[in-house]
Design a protein around this motif. Structure first.
Motif, PDB file in Angstrom:
ATOM      1  N   ASN A  18       1.073  -0.948  -0.116  1.00 40.89           N
ATOM      2  CA  ASN A  18       0.227   0.134   0.246  1.00 40.89           C
ATOM      3  C   ASN A  18       1.278   1.163  -0.436  1.00 40.89           C
ATOM      4  O   ASN A  18      -0.059   2.332   0.127  1.00 40.89           O
ATOM      5  CB  ASN A  18      -1.500  -0.198   1.226  1.00 40.89           C
ATOM      6  CG  ASN A  18      -0.521  -0.558   2.174  1.00 40.89           C
ATOM      7  OD1 ASN A  18       1.036   0.082   2.397  1.00 40.89           O
ATOM      8  ND2 ASN A  18      -1.372  -0.592   3.301  1.00 40.89           N
TER       9      ASN A  18
ATOM     10  N   LYS B 126       3.105   4.079  -2.024  1.00 40.31           N
ATOM     11  CA  LYS B 126       3.108   4.687  -3.415  1.00 40.31           C
ATOM     12  C   LYS B 126       4.413   5.675  -3.249  1.00 40.31           C
ATOM     13  O   LYS B 126       3.927   7.219  -3.233  1.00 40.31           O
ATOM     14  CB  LYS B 126       1.782   5.815  -2.755  1.00 40.31           C
ATOM     15  CG  LYS B 126       0.550   5.059  -3.143  1.00 40.31           C
ATOM     16  CD  LYS B 126       0.347   4.366  -4.166  1.00 40.31           C
ATOM     17  CE  LYS B 126      -0.421   3.577  -3.796  1.00 40.31           C
ATOM     18  NZ  LYS B 126      -0.611   2.518  -5.218  1.00 40.31           N
TER      19      LYS B 126
ATOM     20  N   SER C 239       1.810  -2.214 -10.078  1.00 37.26           N
ATOM     21  CA  SER C 239       1.518  -1.416  -9.179  1.00 37.26           C
ATOM     22  C   SER C 239       1.272  -0.130  -9.747  1.00 37.26           C
ATOM     23  O   SER C 239       0.113   0.905 -10.075  1.00 37.26           O
ATOM     24  CB  SER C 239       2.070  -0.940  -8.277  1.00 37.26           C
ATOM     25  OG  SER C 239       3.897  -0.584  -9.178  1.00 37.26           O
TER      26      SER C 239
END
Length: 469
Positions: free
Chosen positions: A268, A270, A292
């Motif tokens: 999760n 970024k 992703s």
């Protein structure tokens, strides 16, 4: 580790043998060797390849050697192939092995009348010589090879060349691969199947666990059929294997893409970019980036002109220094960036900690580490992945000992540290993260990694991650 290549041809085989063996240079750095058989009998050359590539050391030998059969090897440990004279006649032998019951075998052979073993420079018995001594206990080569496969605790695959042909045998649990290739008037035997592609061979077959074949210029004959139980090393796909190789029908590069995809699906964070530690981490990072949508980048470039090979000296202090020297940073891709870095694994943690510190010094804002395999909690018993004297060299075991207050950890407690759903697992990961100074740390899960391979899970060895044989 190590790898081998053999050729049985109706014409001179030395060219194919030379390049086929050289294509295994990523599997070892200490010794290289070739043995051929032809009109003048056996001929052999062995060289130290620690300071020069295989091709450089064997260039002169190739000009002189002639034969229609040959075997070659790259070894990370013992000098080989060996030429052995016994009641079976004269033969050459090379092995990929890890022998855990050496002392027991030596004493047994002494008890049967064997007079001596030659010691290597470190005082150890040459494992390939030990295999030959086991083979020589039996009345014929087929029985002897089968006896060696059954007697050795650890792993053993081998090539044994006689004037009549080359015997090829795969480990009884198939822990390492043996593949046969075919072209007009020649057959080859190899550890890495890509090694014969540019030499004009097509895949003929992959030996099964415990299978013994004899290969001649005329063809291949199965002498002992394969067994049903297989435990191939999963680390072949994660780390050892060259990207072009396939094992059990699964390509290394493609598996690594799938592995990265699995990791991305559970993440999760970024970051600005995704990168891999060259070389084996790169394909995992490509898979992660593709899944992703986070850009793939190369903030490290491997300096290939003088550091072409993946493996390094076995002395740990030298390994750490050379690992640092091999990678050249691209500062413009690091400064002010949040980086997600994928490596194939974390063993001791020393190199990755130094890499992370360097990234921070180069201006990185964040460094998120994603090993492509689960935490290594058990030392490998089956391949020479690491010649560590103790499992306490593993960062996981040092952290577990610190958390538990003792190095004497029960198997029940260890199993909790291998379970990604366990509080103890989370505690271990957090301690490793803090010790190595990562922004975040998230290992690949065992179930995801095995799914990425795609062959039946019961056919893959996972001992180093969960202690299960």
């Amino acid at each position: 580790m190590g790898g081998f290549f053999g050729v049985a041809s109706k014409e001179d085989c030395v060219f194919d043998l030379f390049f086929g063996t050289d294509y295994h240079s990523h599997l070892g750095t200490r010794r290289g060797g070739m043995a051929v058989y032809g009109e003048n009998g056996f001929d052999r050359a062995i060289h130290n390849i620690e300071n020069a590539p295989f091709r450089t050391k064997f260039d002169k030998d190739v000009q002189k050697m002639k034969g229609y059969m040959g075997i070659g090897c790259i070894s990370d440990y013992e000098p080989q192939p060996l030429i052995v004279r016994s009641h079976h006649g004269t033969y050459a032998i090379t092995t990929v092995s890890k022998i855990n019951n050496t002392d027991e075998i030596v004493e047994s052979i002494f008890g049967n009348g064997n007079s001596h073993f030659l010691e290597m420079s470190g005082g150890d018995v040459n494992p390939t010589e030990l295999v030959a001594a086991l083979i020589n206990q039996k009345d014929n080569l087929i029985e002897g090879i089968h006896y060696a496969l059954e007697t050795i605790e650890g792993s053993l695959s081998l090539l044994l060349m006689t004037p009549k042909g080359i015997y090829a045998a795969r480990d009884k649990y198939g822990r390492t691969p043996v593949v046969l290739g075919q072209k007009e008037e020649a057959y080859c035997i190899t550890f890495e199947d890509f090694a014969f592609q540019n030499l004009g061979y097509q895949r003929h077959k992959e030996l099964g666990p415990g299978e013994i074949d004899i290969v001649t210029p005329e063809g291949v004959k199965t002498l002992i059929a394969p067994g049903k139980e297989m435990k191939i090393c999963t680390f072949l796909w994660i780390y050892y294997g060259y990207p072009s190789s396939s094992y059990e029908g699964v390509n290394v590069e493609e598996m690594r893409y799938h592995c990265g995809e699995k990791m991305a699906m559970r993440d999760n964070v970024k970051p600005d970019i995704v990168a891999g530690v060259p070389d084996s981490g790169t394909a995992h990072a490509v898979g992660y980036a593709n899944a992703s949508g986070i850009p793939f980048s190369r903030p490290f470039i491997k300096y290939t002109p003088t550091w072409p090979r993946s493996f390094m000296p076995t002395i740990q202090s030298k390994r750490n220094l050379i690992a640092k020297m091999k990678l050249i940073a691209v500062h413009d891709l690091i400064k002010d960036k949040s980086l997600l870095l994928i490596d194939d694994s974390i063993v001791r943690g020393t190199q990755l900690r130094e890499t992370t510190e360097f990234l921070y010094q180069s201006g990185a804002k964040e460094v998120h580490i994603r090993p492509a395999c689960p935490p290594l909690v058990y030392g490998c018993k089956y391949l020479n992945f690491s010649r560590s004297a103790s499992e306490m060299d593993l960062i996981t075991r040092r952290v577990i000992a610190r958390l538990e207050g003792t190095e004497d950890i029960s198997e029940e407690i260890l199993q909790q540290y291998t379970d990604p759903e366990s509080p103890k697992y989370d505690q271990m990961i957090e301690e490793i993260r803090k010790e190595l100074n990562f922004t975040t740390l998230q290992y690949n899960r065992l179930d995801d990694m095995l799914d990425a391979v795609g062959i039946p899970k019961e056919n893959m060895c996972t001992y180093c991650w969960n202690g299960r044989e």
